[in-house]
Design a protein around this motif. Sequence first.
Motif, mmCIF file in Angstrom:
data_model
loop_
_atom_site.group_PDB
_atom_site.id
_atom_site.type_symbol
_atom_site.label_atom_id
_atom_site.label_comp_id
_atom_site.label_asym_id
_atom_site.label_seq_id
_atom_site.Cartn_x
_atom_site.Cartn_y
_atom_site.Cartn_z
ATOM 1 N N ALA A 51 0.831 -1.204 0.000
ATOM 2 C CA ALA A 51 0.000 0.000 0.000
ATOM 3 C C ALA A 51 0.869 1.259 0.000
ATOM 4 O O ALA A 51 0.597 2.221 -0.724
ATOM 5 C CB ALA A 51 -0.925 -0.002 1.212
ATOM 6 N N ASN A 60 2.404 1.728 -3.416
ATOM 7 C CA ASN A 60 1.383 2.142 -4.379
ATOM 8 C C ASN A 60 1.014 3.612 -4.199
ATOM 9 O O ASN A 60 0.843 4.353 -5.175
ATOM 10 C CB ASN A 60 0.131 1.269 -4.234
ATOM 11 C CG ASN A 60 0.357 -0.143 -4.721
ATOM 12 O OD1 ASN A 60 1.292 -0.420 -5.472
ATOM 13 N ND2 ASN A 60 -0.488 -1.065 -4.294
ATOM 14 N N ILE A 61 0.885 4.034 -2.941
ATOM 15 C CA ILE A 61 0.566 5.439 -2.662
ATOM 16 C C ILE A 61 1.719 6.334 -3.101
ATOM 17 O O ILE A 61 1.518 7.393 -3.705
ATOM 18 C CB ILE A 61 0.259 5.626 -1.169
ATOM 19 C CG1 ILE A 61 -1.045 4.910 -0.804
ATOM 20 C CG2 ILE A 61 0.159 7.108 -0.819
ATOM 21 C CD1 ILE A 61 -1.305 4.829 0.676
ATOM 22 N N GLU A 63 3.993 5.696 -5.415
ATOM 23 C CA GLU A 63 4.043 5.722 -6.876
ATOM 24 C C GLU A 63 2.951 6.625 -7.439
ATOM 25 O O GLU A 63 3.175 7.381 -8.390
ATOM 26 C CB GLU A 63 3.869 4.298 -7.413
ATOM 27 C CG GLU A 63 3.968 4.160 -8.920
ATOM 28 C CD GLU A 63 5.373 4.337 -9.451
ATOM 29 O OE1 GLU A 63 5.517 4.551 -10.658
ATOM 30 O OE2 GLU A 63 6.323 4.259 -8.654
ATOM 31 N N GLY A 64 1.759 6.553 -6.833
ATOM 32 C CA GLY A 64 0.668 7.420 -7.280
ATOM 33 C C GLY A 64 0.971 8.887 -7.044
ATOM 34 O O GLY A 64 0.697 9.732 -7.894
ATOM 35 N N SER A 76 -4.974 -0.120 -0.688
ATOM 36 C CA SER A 76 -4.663 0.962 -1.633
ATOM 37 C C SER A 76 -5.937 1.526 -2.254
ATOM 38 O O SER A 76 -6.108 2.747 -2.350
ATOM 39 C CB SER A 76 -3.734 0.445 -2.732
ATOM 40 O OG SER A 76 -2.518 -0.035 -2.203
ATOM 41 N N ALA A 116 -7.466 5.250 -1.800
ATOM 42 C CA ALA A 116 -7.742 6.069 -2.981
ATOM 43 C C ALA A 116 -9.188 6.555 -2.989
ATOM 44 O O ALA A 116 -9.476 7.689 -3.378
ATOM 45 C CB ALA A 116 -7.442 5.279 -4.249
ATOM 46 N N TRP A 160 -6.667 10.182 -2.840
ATOM 47 C CA TRP A 160 -5.290 10.184 -3.314
ATOM 48 C C TRP A 160 -5.166 9.353 -4.577
ATOM 49 O O TRP A 160 -5.947 8.419 -4.795
ATOM 50 C CB TRP A 160 -4.355 9.604 -2.250
ATOM 51 C CG TRP A 160 -4.274 10.419 -1.003
ATOM 52 C CD1 TRP A 160 -4.881 11.626 -0.764
ATOM 53 C CD2 TRP A 160 -3.565 10.085 0.194
ATOM 54 N NE1 TRP A 160 -4.591 12.066 0.499
ATOM 55 C CE2 TRP A 160 -3.781 11.149 1.114
ATOM 56 C CE3 TRP A 160 -2.771 9.026 0.583
ATOM 57 C CZ2 TRP A 160 -3.230 11.144 2.378
ATOM 58 C CZ3 TRP A 160 -2.217 9.021 1.849
ATOM 59 C CH2 TRP A 160 -2.442 10.076 2.733
ATOM 60 N N GLU A 161 -4.189 9.699 -5.388
ATOM 61 C CA GLU A 161 -3.909 8.896 -6.565
ATOM 62 C C GLU A 161 -3.036 7.720 -6.166
ATOM 63 O O GLU A 161 -2.061 7.869 -5.421
ATOM 64 C CB GLU A 161 -3.208 9.742 -7.633
ATOM 65 C CG GLU A 161 -4.102 10.809 -8.227
ATOM 66 C CD GLU A 161 -3.529 11.386 -9.511
ATOM 67 O OE1 GLU A 161 -2.947 10.614 -10.298
ATOM 68 O OE2 GLU A 161 -3.653 12.599 -9.720
ATOM 69 N N VAL A 162 -3.399 6.532 -6.652
ATOM 70 C CA VAL A 162 -2.664 5.307 -6.333
ATOM 71 C C VAL A 162 -2.278 4.624 -7.633
ATOM 72 O O VAL A 162 -3.095 4.508 -8.549
ATOM 73 C CB VAL A 162 -3.518 4.356 -5.464
ATOM 74 C CG1 VAL A 162 -2.804 3.033 -5.260
ATOM 75 C CG2 VAL A 162 -3.818 5.002 -4.115
ATOM 76 N N PHE A 176 -0.374 1.075 -9.048
ATOM 77 C CA PHE A 176 0.104 -0.240 -8.635
ATOM 78 C C PHE A 176 1.469 -0.513 -9.254
ATOM 79 O O PHE A 176 1.675 -0.339 -10.449
ATOM 80 C CB PHE A 176 -0.903 -1.318 -9.022
ATOM 81 C CG PHE A 176 -2.221 -1.160 -8.327
ATOM 82 C CD1 PHE A 176 -2.364 -1.539 -7.009
ATOM 83 C CD2 PHE A 176 -3.310 -0.595 -8.981
ATOM 84 C CE1 PHE A 176 -3.567 -1.376 -6.341
ATOM 85 C CE2 PHE A 176 -4.521 -0.424 -8.332
ATOM 86 C CZ PHE A 176 -4.646 -0.820 -7.004
#
Length: 408
Positions: A37, A40-41, A43-44, A356, A360, A365-367, A369
């Motif tokens: 998670a 992923n957060i 990276e987003g 994640s 989102a 928030w943008e997530v 993968f």
Amino acid sequence: MISRYELKQALDQMLHHRLRTALTLLGMIFGVGAVVAMQNIGEGAERAALKAIESLGLYTVVADYQPVASAQDEAKELSIGLSTQDRRVIFELPFVEDVSAGIKLDVEQVFSASGSATPEVWGVSDNYLDRASQVASSGRMLNTDDFIKSRQAVVMTESVARQLFDVDPIGQVVKINHLWFEVVGVIANEAESSARIEGLDNSGERYRIYLPETTFNQKLRRDTESSEYSQLKIHLFEDAPQTAASGVVKDLLIRRHGGLEDFSMTVPADLLEQHRKTQSVFNWVMSAVAGISLLVGGIGIMNIMLATVLERTQEIGLRRAIGARKQDITHQFLVETLVITFVGALLGIVFGVILSVLIATLAGWEVAFSFLAILSAVVVCSVIGLGFGIYPAKRAAELNPIEALQHA
């Protein structure tokens, strides 16, 4: 290599002690889920920041007009704000490729036959939208003819179009203050950025109407004493040092404005770097938390394996008595440890993905993968699991066969 028999035996042991196995898996599940998670957060957030920067231009410095409230009379004498002459002088600098400009309208009303809205309305130079890499999802962008003839033509973002029109907006009219404008284009979603990073809020660009600056100046401008432009975007050559370039532009504008700093400078590349540093700290903190959770899971695996060794002492003695070697016993228990760890990692990945999506949805928030994040989480989980499984496996292998057989 792991044989099918060893795999089946390991799974049977897990199923035989369901509650104990489930409690042991929780640490690994939460640890892996937190890592997945978090990655992923992160990276987003990175992609969102890049999207925000790209909307301004990767090699761009932005100057925004900011009137000096405490010295308004002095400001009028020393500076007329950001002007066409400022734009021309900046363009002559050797590291500047282009300069685009925009001025924000004081909006009184914006409505159509279908509804009303409160967007930002900007009069822009002919290169403003192109330099922002904005494209039309329908219709067209503003063209040279619109600027030359000062046409009452506008393009708008999709979020504004959806609020103002129930039908295809192309060819429809919208009233901005006291004038009617024809909608010639709608800006694609890809060009809109809802990202916000430290020092840069680009969310307003999702909700805008753009019209030619010539039309703005001739038909909408009222206060001739105000700054000619609200914003100048200085587009640099790729090899230009952006921080140093922004310093040169800032000094130049201050000199031209009589020593008055009635503007703010934004260097998106510096903001992106600051965002990455902040994100890196966040990642390290989250990794530490996830690591602690994985360590707790590893301790749980050691506990369950030690209990398993104690319960199966006679079985171990019997296997040794009929010819099993120490490495065979070690291999058997390591396989069981690896199976528990792998199952925990798989469930952790599922938990991380669900977490994640939940973040989102609830936090907005943008997530994004990341396969690398998932792979790294599984590897770390496996290493920790095997690390904590080595001692119980060695302890099982070192049991005296005779004493093990006599164990009650």
